[in-house]
Design a protein around this motif. Structure first.
Motif, short mmCIF file in Angstrom:
data_model
loop_
_atom_site.label_atom_id
_atom_site.label_comp_id
_atom_site.label_asym_id
_atom_site.label_seq_id
_atom_site.Cartn_x
_atom_site.Cartn_y
_atom_site.Cartn_z
N VAL A 117 50.41 44.32 46.86
CA VAL A 117 49.20 44.53 47.67
C VAL A 117 48.06 45.09 46.82
O VAL A 117 46.94 44.59 46.86
N GLU A 118 48.36 46.07 46.01
CA GLU A 118 47.31 46.68 45.20
C GLU A 118 46.81 45.72 44.13
O GLU A 118 45.66 45.80 43.70
N ARG B 138 46.57 42.53 44.50
CA ARG B 138 46.20 41.27 45.16
C ARG B 138 45.02 40.56 44.52
O ARG B 138 45.08 39.36 44.21
N ARG C 14 39.26 45.34 48.67
CA ARG C 14 38.74 46.47 49.46
C ARG C 14 38.25 47.60 48.58
O ARG C 14 37.99 48.68 49.04
N ARG C 15 38.17 47.36 47.28
CA ARG C 15 37.84 48.47 46.41
C ARG C 15 36.35 48.71 46.29
O ARG C 15 35.92 49.75 45.85
N THR D 174 32.67 49.57 47.41
CA THR D 174 32.09 50.32 48.52
C THR D 174 31.11 49.39 49.20
O THR D 174 30.65 48.42 48.62
N MET E 100 44.42 51.60 47.52
CA MET E 100 42.99 51.26 47.57
C MET E 100 42.72 50.02 48.42
O MET E 100 41.61 49.80 48.87
N GLN E 101 43.75 49.18 48.60
CA GLN E 101 43.55 47.95 49.37
C GLN E 101 43.87 48.13 50.84
O GLN E 101 43.86 47.16 51.60
N TYR F 255 37.87 52.14 54.01
CA TYR F 255 38.78 52.01 52.88
C TYR F 255 38.50 53.17 51.91
O TYR F 255 37.38 53.67 51.86
N ALA G 166 37.77 53.47 48.90
CA ALA G 166 36.61 53.35 48.00
C ALA G 166 35.32 53.79 48.68
O ALA G 166 34.34 54.09 48.01
N GLN G 167 35.34 53.83 50.00
CA GLN G 167 34.11 54.21 50.72
C GLN G 167 34.04 55.70 51.01
O GLN G 167 33.13 56.16 51.67
#
Ligand SMILES: Nc1ncnc2c1ncn2[C@@H]1O[C@H](COP(=O)(O)OP(=O)(O)OP(=O)(O)O)[C@@H](O)[C@H]1O
Ligand SMILES: [Mg+2]
Lengths: 230, 346
Positions: free
Chosen positions: A145-146, A148, A221-222, A224, B97-98, B139, B141-142
């Motif tokens: 997942v990480e 991905r 999703r990393r 911002t 993080m995901q 998430y 990162a935010q």
């Protein structure tokens, strides 16, 4: 030099070439991942300091990957003809090429998967362990997942490379656009047809690249801000 | 109910350039409900020690007993189950993080086999507790560092642990956020009776919330005891050194812009504050200045600092025309201090 190109049978032939190339590339990439992904996972976790260190297993996989990777594809293709014939009943044509492409793809994929998985922050793995997660869960729910985004980016590179290999297979009657380029461009000096096939090959690589990057970015999703929330 | 006993623990790492004795014959006794600090300089072996407490690192020698049971007697599977009752938070948060904030908090509950609906429900409660309900769908990162650490705390609590291990949990945070996170940990300790082990290199952290402390130097325990005792009578050189670096940290912290407090303050209202037994365990004045981002002038401080508890009185002067004066007084009152007038100073 372009009259030949306009003939309906030429157009049919090129369309068939595109279909064959797509079939060979996508099918062998898929098969390549079926074997290469688990192999990449094993390489990652069995390495020193990995989740499941196993020196011998790592060494064996590492050597196999290195050997297959260091054989030039054209030679692999020829060496594999008996094996291909055994598996598909034929030594040439698109389906036969899929076999050699898959064999070439597996170690390549294993390596890129390994490099993606090894990028995953050791701290996150440590956190998962501290929660009592087992090896299988960490691989499935944390590593894959990480990693991905990196896995998808690398998959687009894999598709591009396999597409290139499939074109190379054309030189020994492997079918697809590469086959056409070699038969018409090299043997018959039909420069027009050759240019068209080369342009099509480049376009295909571009399309795969663009789609792959788009998917990777959408799923990441990393960053911002946009895209990530909701 | 959750004692941790460390007996004659040693850990030696074998590496290419020889062996490293990270821990040498460490003995510790951490009682249920304690907030236990382990302090030492970089390389002292703090992380190694804390990782031995949940057997992420297996000691070379010695034993770790949790509630009287030695971890070495557990099978790999039992050990994983045991780890589910020992939460851990880290300097760099180590979130997925995901995954969304909510999914991060649900992760340990999935390991435990809780249903998705139950996990979501519990996650909502925990995010409420750490004050991040509205970030459920965000998430990592935010989020800011402090918010990430709150998520990590919620995640650690999701397992309903009896012990919480914190490895430099505030080292990546600014002073104000550090105070907030320490307050949250303290609240958790009091509310749920969770034993907390805090690894740090900052005496101010120990002073702020720990009841007991062990000082680690080059892999050995130099000194252990009540924080108040060690602050009052440090026996070893290393304890004295750590204390010296920390002297007056809680009253002489610089104003946020780095300027000397005294020069910048115009004369305003003067008050007397009295510290008593009930006063909070924290550097109150520094925290107040950080919280309100406004300096106050300390005209007189006649306090003794015993184990993080200040006793005595102080005379403070607010800034002229301070807008936040009343709020600041309330802040002091909330922390168990008596606030009064100081007529002799007017
Ligand atoms: N896996 C390892 N292999 C070899 N040596 C190690 C390993 N882990 C830690 N060490 C060594 O053990 C010693 C203690 O390390 P540790 O990380 O516990 O220190 P620390 O007190 O947490 O320091 P810091 O404050 O910098 O985090 C160091 O000398 C370090 O180099
Ligand atoms: Mg450390």
């Amino acid at each position: 030099m372009f009259e030949e190109l306009m003939k309906p049978q030429t157009i049919d032939m090129i369309l068939k070439g595109i279909r064959e190339t797509l079939y060979m590339t996508l099918f062998s990439t898929l098969l390549g991942y079926v074997f290469g992904l688990p192999m990449g996972v094993l390489l990652t976790i069995s390495d020193e300091g990995g989740l499941w260190p196993h020196k011998l297993l790592y060494k064996v996989l590492d050597v196999i990957v290195n050997i297959v990777r260091s054989i030039p594809f054209l030679i692999l293709l020829i060496v594999l003809i008996p094996f291909t014939r055994f598996v598909t009943g034929k030594g040439y044509g698109p389906t036969a090429t899929v076999v050699s492409l898959t064999v070439a793809a597996i170690p390549f994929i294993a390596r890129v998967v390994e490099s993606s998985l090894k990028e995953v922050d050791a701290g996150v793995i440590e956190a998962a362990k501290s929660m009592g997660a087992g090896t299988f869960r960490i691989v499935w729910k944390v590593l894959l997942v990480e990693a991905r985004t990196s896995l998808i980016v690398n998959a687009t590179i894999v598709v591009g490379t396999i597409l290139g290999y499939s074109a190379m297979a054309g030189t020994v009657g492997g079918g697809g656009l590469g086959d056409i380029a070699v038969r018409y461009g090299y043997y018959r000096y039909e420069v027009g047809i050759m240019i068209v096939t080369v342009v099509l090959l480049v376009l295909l690589v571009q399309i795969f690249q663009t789609i792959g990057m788009l998917i990777a970015r959408r799923l990441d999703r990393r960053r911002t801000g946009t895209g990530a929330a909701e | 109910m959750s004692d941790i006993i460390v007996e004659n623990l040693s850990k030696t790492f074998l590496s290419k350039d020889g062996t490293v004795e990270a821990l040498k014959n460490v003995n510790l006794e951490i009682h249920s409900g304690d907030i236990y600090g382990i302090i030492g300089m970089s390389g002292a072996g703090k992380s190694t020690l804390v990782r031995c407490l949940n057997y992420l690192e297996v000691p070379t020698e010695g034993r770790v007993l949790i509630d009287g049971k030695p971890l070495s007697s557990f099978s790999e599977k039992e050990l994983r189950a045991e780890r589910q009752s020992i939460g851990m938070i880290f300097q760099h948060f180590n979130l997925l993080m995901q995954k969304s904030v909510e999914a991060n908090v649900c992760f340990p509950m999935q390991i435990k086999g809780k249903s998705r609906a139950d996990a979501r429900k519990r996650a909502a409660e925990l995010l409420e507790l750490v004050g991040l309900s509205e970030k459920r769908k965000s998430y990592p990162a935010q989020l800011s560092g402090g918010q990430k650490q709150r998520v990590a705390i919620a995640r650690a609590l999701a397992m309903d642990p009896k012990i919480l291990l914190c490895d430099e949990a505030t080292s990546a945070l600014d002073p104000q956020t550090t105070v907030q996170i320490l307050e949250l940990l303290k609240e958790i300790n009091q509310k749920y009776g969770i034993t907390i082990v805090i690894i740090t290199h900052q005496m101010s952290v120990v002073r702020a919330i720990c009841s007991h402390v062990a000082i680690l130097k080059d892999g050995e325990v130099a000194e252990t005891g009540l924080v108040s005792d060690i602050f009052a009578h440090p026996k070893t050189q290393v304890a004295k050194e750590l204390l010296r670096n920390d002297v007056g940290n809680d009253v002489q912290m610089k104003a946020p812009d780095g300027a000397k407090t005294k020069d910048k303050i115009q004369h305003g209202e003067i008050i007397r504050i009295v510290f008593s037994e009930n006063s909070a365990f924290e550097p109150v004045i520094a925290n107040m200045m950080l919280t309100f981002q406004e300096p106050v002038n300390i005209l007189k401080a006649d306090t003794k600092n015993v184990g993080g508890v200040a006793k005595g009185e102080m005379i403070l002067q607010f800034r002229k025309h301070s807008q936040k004066k009343e709020e600041m007084k309330q802040y002091l009152l909330d922390r168990g201090l008596a606030v009064g007038e100081a007529p002799e100073y007017v």
